[in-house]
Motif scaffolding. Structure first.
Motif, short mmCIF file in Angstrom:
data_model
loop_
_atom_site.label_atom_id
_atom_site.label_comp_id
_atom_site.label_asym_id
_atom_site.label_seq_id
_atom_site.Cartn_x
_atom_site.Cartn_y
_atom_site.Cartn_z
N VAL A 43 40.33 -23.98 -10.55
CA VAL A 43 41.45 -24.00 -9.61
C VAL A 43 40.87 -23.85 -8.20
O VAL A 43 39.94 -23.07 -7.99
CB VAL A 43 42.43 -22.86 -9.93
N GLN A 44 41.41 -24.58 -7.24
CA GLN A 44 40.93 -24.47 -5.87
C GLN A 44 41.10 -23.03 -5.39
O GLN A 44 42.17 -22.45 -5.52
CB GLN A 44 41.67 -25.43 -4.96
N GLY A 45 40.05 -22.49 -4.82
CA GLY A 45 40.03 -21.11 -4.38
C GLY A 45 39.09 -20.26 -5.21
O GLY A 45 38.69 -19.18 -4.79
N MET A 46 38.74 -20.75 -6.40
CA MET A 46 37.78 -20.04 -7.24
C MET A 46 36.37 -20.33 -6.76
O MET A 46 36.14 -21.29 -6.03
CB MET A 46 37.95 -20.47 -8.70
N PRO A 47 35.41 -19.51 -7.16
CA PRO A 47 34.02 -19.74 -6.74
C PRO A 47 33.52 -21.11 -7.18
O PRO A 47 33.82 -21.58 -8.28
CB PRO A 47 33.23 -18.64 -7.44
N THR A 49 34.26 -24.01 -5.72
CA THR A 49 35.17 -25.09 -5.38
C THR A 49 35.27 -25.20 -3.86
O THR A 49 34.98 -24.24 -3.15
CB THR A 49 36.58 -24.81 -5.96
N PRO A 50 35.67 -26.36 -3.36
CA PRO A 50 35.84 -26.48 -1.90
C PRO A 50 36.88 -25.50 -1.34
O PRO A 50 36.72 -24.98 -0.24
CB PRO A 50 36.31 -27.93 -1.71
N GLY A 51 37.92 -25.23 -2.09
CA GLY A 51 38.92 -24.24 -1.66
C GLY A 51 38.33 -22.84 -1.58
O GLY A 51 38.65 -22.06 -0.68
N GLY A 52 37.47 -22.50 -2.54
CA GLY A 52 36.80 -21.21 -2.52
C GLY A 52 35.87 -21.08 -1.32
O GLY A 52 35.79 -20.03 -0.69
N LEU A 53 35.17 -22.17 -1.02
CA LEU A 53 34.29 -22.18 0.16
C LEU A 53 35.11 -22.02 1.43
O LEU A 53 34.71 -21.26 2.34
CB LEU A 53 33.47 -23.46 0.20
N ALA A 54 36.25 -22.67 1.53
CA ALA A 54 37.09 -22.54 2.72
C ALA A 54 37.59 -21.11 2.88
O ALA A 54 37.60 -20.57 4.00
CB ALA A 54 38.27 -23.50 2.63
N LEU A 55 37.98 -20.46 1.78
CA LEU A 55 38.40 -19.06 1.86
C LEU A 55 37.26 -18.16 2.33
O LEU A 55 37.45 -17.27 3.16
CB LEU A 55 38.92 -18.58 0.50
N ILE A 102 26.38 -19.21 -1.69
CA ILE A 102 26.35 -19.50 -3.13
C ILE A 102 27.31 -20.64 -3.46
O ILE A 102 26.98 -21.53 -4.25
CB ILE A 102 26.69 -18.23 -3.94
N ASP A 103 28.49 -20.64 -2.83
CA ASP A 103 29.45 -21.74 -3.05
C ASP A 103 28.90 -23.07 -2.57
O ASP A 103 29.07 -24.10 -3.23
CB ASP A 103 30.77 -21.44 -2.35
N ILE A 104 28.24 -23.07 -1.42
CA ILE A 104 27.64 -24.30 -0.90
C ILE A 104 26.59 -24.82 -1.87
O ILE A 104 26.55 -26.02 -2.19
CB ILE A 104 27.04 -24.07 0.50
N HIS A 105 25.76 -23.93 -2.37
CA HIS A 105 24.73 -24.34 -3.33
C HIS A 105 25.36 -24.90 -4.60
O HIS A 105 24.92 -25.93 -5.12
CB HIS A 105 23.82 -23.16 -3.66
N ALA A 106 26.40 -24.22 -5.10
CA ALA A 106 27.07 -24.69 -6.32
C ALA A 106 27.72 -26.05 -6.11
O ALA A 106 27.70 -26.89 -7.01
CB ALA A 106 28.10 -23.66 -6.77
N VAL A 119 31.63 -14.16 -12.49
CA VAL A 119 33.02 -13.93 -12.12
C VAL A 119 33.31 -12.43 -12.06
O VAL A 119 34.05 -11.96 -11.18
CB VAL A 119 33.97 -14.66 -13.08
N SER A 120 32.74 -11.65 -12.97
CA SER A 120 32.91 -10.19 -12.94
C SER A 120 32.35 -9.61 -11.65
O SER A 120 32.99 -8.77 -11.00
CB SER A 120 32.22 -9.54 -14.14
#
Length: 190
Positions: A43-47, A49-55, A102-106, A119-120
């Protein structure tokens, strides 16, 4: 079979359905030659994802703005709540920057960050930093109201800077809260 992870279950051709589109009645493919439905895990906003990176970028920018605005005042060290705001926003900015990297790398290597341990860790870190940021913003807001409304000493103090830094900390917390809730939801739904 989980068809959303092609590396685990490679599918070179989609299975053929019964001629005439009648199908087996299981409702999976909708008749014809439609591919099976995919289950949505990220889901966008999770680690990762582009939404997660934006957050994460928003968390970082607003936390840094809170620290910078508060650091421009000469007397923020005399009030414990303002010092706490600087410390909490500094911690939030470091945490958000590291997770943004980390999000950018992923995203660049197209890896999913939906490992239980990752996730934990993200959930615990987001919960702690967002709680500290919220508590610091609330304490600073209380002191700002005390200085401005109750004591009427805004002319002698840097009320505008205090209010701006407090507002930036609240916005940083407001962008950290969805990250925590999405990570917690992902962890709880396993």
């Amino acid at each position: 079979m989980n068809v959303s992870h092609a590396t685990v279950h490679p599918v070179e051709e989609f299975p053929m359905t019964v001629a005439g589109g009648g199908g087996g009645g299981d409702g999976d493919d909708g008749g014809g030659g439609n591919p099976p439905r995919l289950r949505m895990k990220d889901v966008q906003g999770m680690p990762g994802t582009p939404g997660g990176l934006a957050l994460r970028v928003c968390q970082f920018l607003f936390a840094v703005a809170a620290v910078c605005v508060m650091a421009t005042t000469s007397d923020f060290l005399s009030v414990t709540a303002f010092s706490y705001l600087v410390a909490a926003a500094g911690l939030q900015s470091c945490w958000s920057l590291s997770l943004a990297i980390i999000d950018i790398h992923a995203l660049l290597v197209r890896r999913s960050l939906q490992n239980y341990r990752i996730v934990s860790l993200f959930t615990i870190g987001d919960g702690m930093t967002s709680t500290l940021t919220f508590a610091a913003a609330c304490a600073s807001a209380g002191i700002t109201v005390l200085i401005d409304n109750d004591l009427g000493l805004c002319g002698q103090n840097h009320c505008i800077e205090f209010e701006t830094a407090t507002g930036m900390a609240f916005i940083s917390w407001f962008t950290a809260l969805p990250s925590f809730l999405l990570n917690f939801w992902s962890l709880a739904s396993r």
